[in-house]
Design an enzyme around this catalytic site. Sequence first.
Site, PDB file in Angstrom:
ATOM      1  N   SER A  12     -19.727  84.472  47.940  1.00 15.93           N
ATOM      2  CA  SER A  12     -19.411  83.436  48.928  1.00 15.93           C
ATOM      3  C   SER A  12     -20.333  83.581  50.119  1.00 15.93           C
ATOM      4  CB  SER A  12     -17.964  83.577  49.405  1.00 15.93           C
ATOM      5  OG  SER A  12     -17.808  82.839  50.604  1.00 15.93           O
ATOM      6  N   HIS A  37     -20.946  80.472  45.689  1.00 19.64           N
ATOM      7  CA  HIS A  37     -19.709  79.849  46.173  1.00 19.64           C
ATOM      8  C   HIS A  37     -19.900  79.424  47.628  1.00 19.64           C
ATOM      9  CE1 HIS A  37     -15.283  79.321  46.082  1.00 19.64           C
ATOM     10  NE2 HIS A  37     -15.294  79.786  47.321  1.00 19.64           N
ATOM     11  N   ASP A  39     -18.215  77.650  50.901  1.00 20.49           N
ATOM     12  CA  ASP A  39     -16.915  77.381  51.518  1.00 20.49           C
ATOM     13  C   ASP A  39     -17.030  76.346  52.630  1.00 20.49           C
ATOM     14  OD1 ASP A  39     -15.030  79.121  50.150  1.00 20.49           O
ATOM     15  OD2 ASP A  39     -16.172  80.785  51.007  1.00 20.49           O
ATOM     16  N   MET A  41     -15.090  74.172  55.373  1.00 20.28           N
ATOM     17  CA  MET A  41     -13.832  74.200  56.151  1.00 20.28           C
ATOM     18  C   MET A  41     -13.902  73.204  57.295  1.00 20.28           C
ATOM     19  SD  MET A  41     -13.173  78.276  56.428  1.00 20.28           S
ATOM     20  CE  MET A  41     -13.395  79.380  55.022  1.00 20.28           C
ATOM     21  N   HIS A  70     -16.286  74.775  47.433  1.00 17.46           N
ATOM     22  CA  HIS A  70     -14.843  74.917  47.654  1.00 17.46           C
ATOM     23  C   HIS A  70     -14.479  74.154  48.925  1.00 17.46           C
ATOM     24  CE1 HIS A  70     -11.366  77.991  48.629  1.00 17.46           C
ATOM     25  NE2 HIS A  70     -10.903  76.774  48.382  1.00 17.46           N
ATOM     26  N   MET A  72     -12.132  73.121  51.646  1.00 23.09           N
ATOM     27  CA  MET A  72     -10.892  73.395  52.379  1.00 23.09           C
ATOM     28  C   MET A  72     -10.815  72.351  53.488  1.00 23.09           C
ATOM     29  SD  MET A  72     -11.297  77.505  52.233  1.00 23.09           S
ATOM     30  CE  MET A  72     -13.037  77.319  51.811  1.00 23.09           C
ATOM     31  N   MET A 141      -6.107  81.266  45.022  1.00 20.01           N
ATOM     32  CA  MET A 141      -6.414  81.935  46.292  1.00 20.01           C
ATOM     33  C   MET A 141      -5.615  83.240  46.370  1.00 20.01           C
ATOM     34  SD  MET A 141      -8.622  79.935  47.703  1.00 20.01           S
ATOM     35  CE  MET A 141      -8.821  80.999  49.134  1.00 20.01           C
ATOM     36  N   GLY A 146      -9.416  80.305  54.945  1.00 21.19           N
ATOM     37  CA  GLY A 146      -9.876  80.083  56.313  1.00 21.19           C
ATOM     38  C   GLY A 146     -10.890  81.117  56.779  1.00 21.19           C
ATOM     39  N   PHE A 147     -10.766  82.321  56.259  1.00 14.58           N
ATOM     40  CA  PHE A 147     -11.623  83.401  56.755  1.00 14.58           C
ATOM     41  C   PHE A 147     -11.989  84.360  55.629  1.00 14.58           C
ATOM     42  CE2 PHE A 147      -8.830  81.933  60.104  1.00 14.58           C
ATOM     43  CZ  PHE A 147      -9.750  81.605  61.101  1.00 14.58           C
ATOM     44  N   GLY A 148     -13.176  84.951  55.747  1.00 13.93           N
ATOM     45  CA  GLY A 148     -13.563  86.017  54.829  1.00 13.93           C
ATOM     46  C   GLY A 148     -12.977  87.339  55.307  1.00 13.93           C
ATOM     47  N   GLY A 149     -13.085  88.343  54.454  1.00 10.43           N
ATOM     48  CA  GLY A 149     -12.719  89.702  54.856  1.00 10.43           C
ATOM     49  C   GLY A 149     -11.235  89.973  54.996  1.00 10.43           C
ATOM     50  N   ASP A 176     -10.275  83.825  44.462  1.00  5.45           N
ATOM     51  CA  ASP A 176     -10.983  83.724  45.742  1.00  5.45           C
ATOM     52  C   ASP A 176     -10.212  84.436  46.840  1.00  5.45           C
ATOM     53  OD1 ASP A 176     -12.681  83.049  47.763  1.00  5.45           O
ATOM     54  OD2 ASP A 176     -12.347  80.879  47.636  1.00  5.45           O
ATOM     55  N   GLY A 177     -10.789  85.528  47.336  1.00  5.67           N
ATOM     56  CA  GLY A 177     -10.229  86.237  48.481  1.00  5.67           C
ATOM     57  C   GLY A 177      -9.939  87.702  48.189  1.00  5.67           C
ATOM     58  N   GLY A 178     -10.618  88.572  48.928  1.00  9.43           N
ATOM     59  CA  GLY A 178     -10.338  90.001  48.812  1.00  9.43           C
ATOM     60  C   GLY A 178     -10.736  90.635  47.496  1.00  9.43           C
ATOM     61  N   GLY A 198     -17.082  87.601  48.958  1.00  7.93           N
ATOM     62  CA  GLY A 198     -17.927  87.429  50.134  1.00  7.93           C
ATOM     63  C   GLY A 198     -18.325  88.771  50.698  1.00  7.93           C
ATOM     64  N   SER A 199     -17.406  89.378  51.450  1.00  4.51           N
ATOM     65  CA  SER A 199     -17.751  90.632  52.124  1.00  4.51           C
ATOM     66  C   SER A 199     -18.131  91.735  51.142  1.00  4.51           C
ATOM     67  CB  SER A 199     -16.616  91.070  53.055  1.00  4.51           C
ATOM     68  OG  SER A 199     -15.362  90.726  52.526  1.00  4.51           O
TER      69      SER A 199
END
Length: 229
Positions: A12, A37, A39, A41, A70, A72, A141, A146-149, A176-178, A198-199
């Site tokens: 991402s 990916h 994002d 927003m 993606h 959002m 999700m 809304g946010f990475g990390g 998607d996420g973490g 992402g991170s």
Amino acid sequence: MSFDRTIKIAPSILAADFANFGAECAAVEAQGADWIHVDVMDGHFVPNITFGPATCAAIRPHIKGVMDVHLMISPVDAYIEDFARAGADVITAHVEAGPHIHRTLQAIRASGAKAGVALNPGTPADSVADLLDLTDLVCVMTVNPGFGGQKFIDMTNKIKALRAMIGDRPVHIEIDGGVDPTTAPVVAQAGADVLVAGSAVFRGGSVDDPAPYGENIRAIRAAAEGTYV
Ligand code: DX5
Ligand code: ZN
């Protein structure tokens, strides 16, 4: 875009250098990324703003493979053509973004892109049960968008339920996420094949020193494929 259920790592660019997206995309692809990916927003559907179709169009020539957009945003439908023209291969809208996700998925397919539907952590698997023949990808999700990390939220039961519901249909399950080498095996074993990160991909590297991107991608892929390294 051909269909298979092998593990695909989708970095991402939310975690990339926003002043250098083109080079960042090329760098992660050269280091083994399968999809990119992207994002989008709007500060309305989610409490953060990133960028829109013009940025997607600017990034496109720097991506050789799949551009996975993606959205959002809410409303969605008025912008689908813009993202398709920007070169998105996959356009994913949220089931929570409006009252007419069925129409949205029809419009995405009509635009020529593959149609994805995303579910927030609080939205049950059943919410897409009547959409699977209109859908090429279900995005689960594992954070509130809304946010990475952010910290991974375990959605194993939802992923398993979706995998059973999808059956033989050519529908990807994206997470998607973490996602990192610790959480990747959990979601892969439950039935996911596209892992957004992402991170966990961009940490430690840069366009001038991209080798860590490759190490990070290989670590996530190896963990997901069950060959811990
Ligand atoms: C969250 C985004 C994700 C995010 C993932 O709203 O949709 O794609 O960038 O970031 P990490 O992998 O850092 O959780
Ligand atoms: Zn995303």
